[in-house]
Design a protein around this motif. Structure first.
Motif, short mmCIF file in Angstrom:
data_model
loop_
_atom_site.label_atom_id
_atom_site.label_comp_id
_atom_site.label_asym_id
_atom_site.label_seq_id
_atom_site.Cartn_x
_atom_site.Cartn_y
_atom_site.Cartn_z
N ALA A 1 0.73 -1.35 -0.14
CA ALA A 1 0.05 0.00 -0.11
C ALA A 1 0.73 1.34 0.09
CB ALA A 1 -0.89 0.08 1.20
N PRO A 2 0.45 2.58 -0.28
CA PRO A 2 1.05 3.37 -0.12
C PRO A 2 1.61 3.86 1.12
CG PRO A 2 -1.20 3.85 -1.45
CD PRO A 2 -1.28 2.57 -0.64
N SER A 3 2.27 4.77 1.22
CA SER A 3 2.78 5.18 2.44
C SER A 3 1.87 5.68 3.46
CB SER A 3 4.01 6.68 2.32
OG SER A 3 3.36 7.68 1.94
N PRO A 4 2.32 5.87 4.76
CA PRO A 4 1.31 6.50 5.86
C PRO A 4 0.51 7.48 5.38
CG PRO A 4 3.11 5.23 6.80
CD PRO A 4 3.46 5.76 5.58
N ALA A 5 1.26 8.63 4.83
CA ALA A 5 0.83 9.68 4.36
C ALA A 5 -0.45 9.69 3.52
CB ALA A 5 1.83 10.60 3.68
N ALA A 6 -0.18 8.90 2.39
CA ALA A 6 -1.32 8.42 1.61
C ALA A 6 -2.30 7.68 2.35
CB ALA A 6 -0.58 7.72 0.64
N ASP A 7 -2.10 7.10 3.40
CA ASP A 7 -3.00 6.24 3.99
C ASP A 7 -3.78 6.81 4.71
OD1 ASP A 7 -2.30 3.17 5.98
OD2 ASP A 7 -3.09 3.42 3.87
N GLN A 8 -3.33 8.01 5.35
CA GLN A 8 -4.27 8.80 6.25
C GLN A 8 -4.89 9.92 5.46
OE1 GLN A 8 -2.35 10.47 9.71
NE2 GLN A 8 -3.10 8.90 10.81
N LYS A 9 -4.65 10.27 4.22
CA LYS A 9 -5.19 11.06 3.40
C LYS A 9 -5.89 10.49 2.35
CE LYS A 9 -1.44 14.37 4.19
NZ LYS A 9 -0.14 15.04 3.98
N ASP A 10 -7.33 10.75 2.71
CA ASP A 10 -8.09 9.78 1.73
C ASP A 10 -8.26 10.52 0.39
OD1 ASP A 10 -11.30 9.71 0.92
OD2 ASP A 10 -10.57 8.02 1.86
N GLY A 11 -7.52 11.72 0.12
CA GLY A 11 -7.59 12.39 -1.14
C GLY A 11 -8.18 13.61 -1.10
N THR A 12 -9.51 13.88 -0.38
CA THR A 12 -10.22 14.94 -0.27
C THR A 12 -10.24 15.31 1.10
OG1 THR A 12 -11.71 14.39 -2.15
CG2 THR A 12 -12.18 16.23 -0.93
#
Length: 452
Positions: free
Chosen positions: A48-59
């Motif tokens: 999976a992506p990094s934790p940053a991408a993990d926590q950030k749903d995109g919007t």
């Protein structure tokens, strides 16, 4: 400690109270599929992506809350207890927006903004707001950087539990603030600092680096490193640190492998309960260690363990094909790849969601609102005696103890099966993208309307 309210027979459903809008009117139980969601406190599945991408749903979204509010942990200066969801207010009546992740401790709350800043509100007696004042706040305040000269920035993930707060920075280092009676801030000392401090390396020389995810316990902290190893620090009561011993540790040290052999590796996600820890491996198996007085280790024995061991499945074999885990006070949840949820441990308040109050030393299936099994779950949260599920479609369900309004159900009646949340004053909630289950309050991250 779990709120020891024991529910009686399931009440006959009644219409929502006037002035309260039902958030979820029906459960979409037909959605299935492989899920790879992760919590803001824990980590990422393999690949999976990094934790940053993990926590950030995109919007980026705004934060809504329900439950206990005695110290302002709901982010609005009104009732001591709210039984329905309402928005966190950032000041001058504005909702707290541009948030990509949330975390909740015992009596305080955190939010990570899309700019990488951290906002905090609620209790602050132990410095858990990180602003150097020690004063509680009903409105979000900016967390300061170590030393206090500027705001904390470049944060990619946050975690909180008890009176402890944690933040993972983009460079792989970890910052902590709040309680430190057991060395849970990882600085090598039990001295308190009114501003955040760095978690140091195992030798105490320099900062801990190479961290990809973090998890906070009431009295300890854990970090997932590149390659899937785990380090832990703070209280070692009941074997929380997973090192085979029982002594507290003020600096990070490695968690042992299954059965005490070597070092734990291949971990994709970690989650911490009151006095126990879950580790989900990249192959879908789940390991646990720590206290086991209510069956929270899921091995059927009731015996504590100071090193990791496997969780059993309902049939007695090893639990596998798990995509997400969440640890509560003395109970746990595991999302299976088919979208169903398994639960085990304490059930005095119906927190296992299977329609009973009988504890389960091995996993049991969480029931649907009107079906045998809950399905279509993307992520889970676990508080002290309650659970919350976010479904693939963006709605949410809660169950367990409700004495402080933490279920957001519009009342204080415990329930032993999942049920809908409500929003106060006729408000309407759009898609829920993330959550944080505090001890007795709940935070939801909601996508702004018009962005779906």
């Amino acid at each position: 400690m779990d709120d020891q309210f024991r529910p009686g027979p399931r009440p006959t459903p009644r219409p929502a109270r006037r002035g309260v809008a039902v958030l979820v009117s029906a459960l979409a139980l037909t959605v299935t599929g492989t899920l790879a969601a992760c919590s803001p406190e824990t980590g990422a599945p393999a690949g999976a992506p990094s934790p940053a991408a993990d926590q950030k749903d995109g919007t980026p979204g705004e934060v809504w809350s329900t439950g206990l509010n005695g110290d302002g942990q709901l982010g609005r200066p009104r009732n001591d207890v709210d039984v329905a969801l309402g928005p966190v207010v950032a000041g001058q009546g504005r909702h707290l927006t541009d948030v990509v992740a949330v975390a909740a401790g015992d009596r305080h709350s955190l939010a990570l903004t899309k700019q990488g800043r951290v906002m905090a509100w609620g209790a602050n007696a132990n410095g858990q707001l990180g602003n150097g004042t020690g004063k509680p706040s009903f409105a979000p305040v900016a967390v300061r950087a170590p030393g206090g000269a500027s705001e904390l920035q470049d944060v990619t993930a946050i975690a909180a539990s008890g009176g402890l707060s944690m933040a993972l920075r983009r460079n792989g280092s970890v910052v902590t603030w709040g309680s430190n009676g057991h060395g849970q801030r990882g600085s090598g000392s039990r001295k308190s600092s009114k501003f955040p401090t760095l978690v140091r390396s195992a030798t105490g020389r320099g900062a801990l680096t190479g961290v990809t995810a973090i998890a906070a316990g009431d009295h300890n902290g854990l970090a997932l490193l590149r390659g899937g190893a785990v380090v832990a620090w703070g209280s070692n009561r009941a074997g929380l640190l997973g090192d085979g011993g029982g002594r507290d540790r003020g600096l990070p040290g490695p968690v042992r492998g299954a059965g005490g052999s070597g070092r734990l590796a291949g971990v994709a996600q970690i989650s911490v309960g009151s006095k126990h820890v879950l580790a989900r491996l990249g192959d879908g198996r789940v390991l646990t260690w720590g206290a086991n007085d209510r069956g929270q280790l899921g091995d059927g024995t009731g015996r504590p363990r100071t090193v990791p061991g496997a969780v059993a499945d309902p049939g007695g074999g090893g639990l596998d094909e798990v995509t997400f885990v969440a640890a509560g006070g003395k109970h746990n949840y595991a999302v299976h790849r088919d979208g169903t949820v398994l639960a085990w441990g304490d059930n005095a308040n119906g927190q296992l969601g299977n329609g009973t109050t009988k504890p389960a030393p091995r996993p049991v299936h969480v029931a649907g609102t009107h079906t045998e099994s809950l399905r279509g779950v993307s992520r889970m949260g676990a508080g002290q005696g309650y659970g919350v599920a976010v479904l693939v479609g963006g709605s949410a369900l809660t169950w367990g103890v409700a004495s402080k309004g933490q279920l957001g159900s519009g009342n204080r009646v415990a329930r032993t099966r999942p049920g809908p949340l409500v929003a106060a004053k006729g408000a309407r909630i759009s898609t829920i993208t993330n959550l944080a289950a505090g001890a007795r309050h709940l935070l939801l991250l909601v996508r702004p309307r018009g962005t779906e």
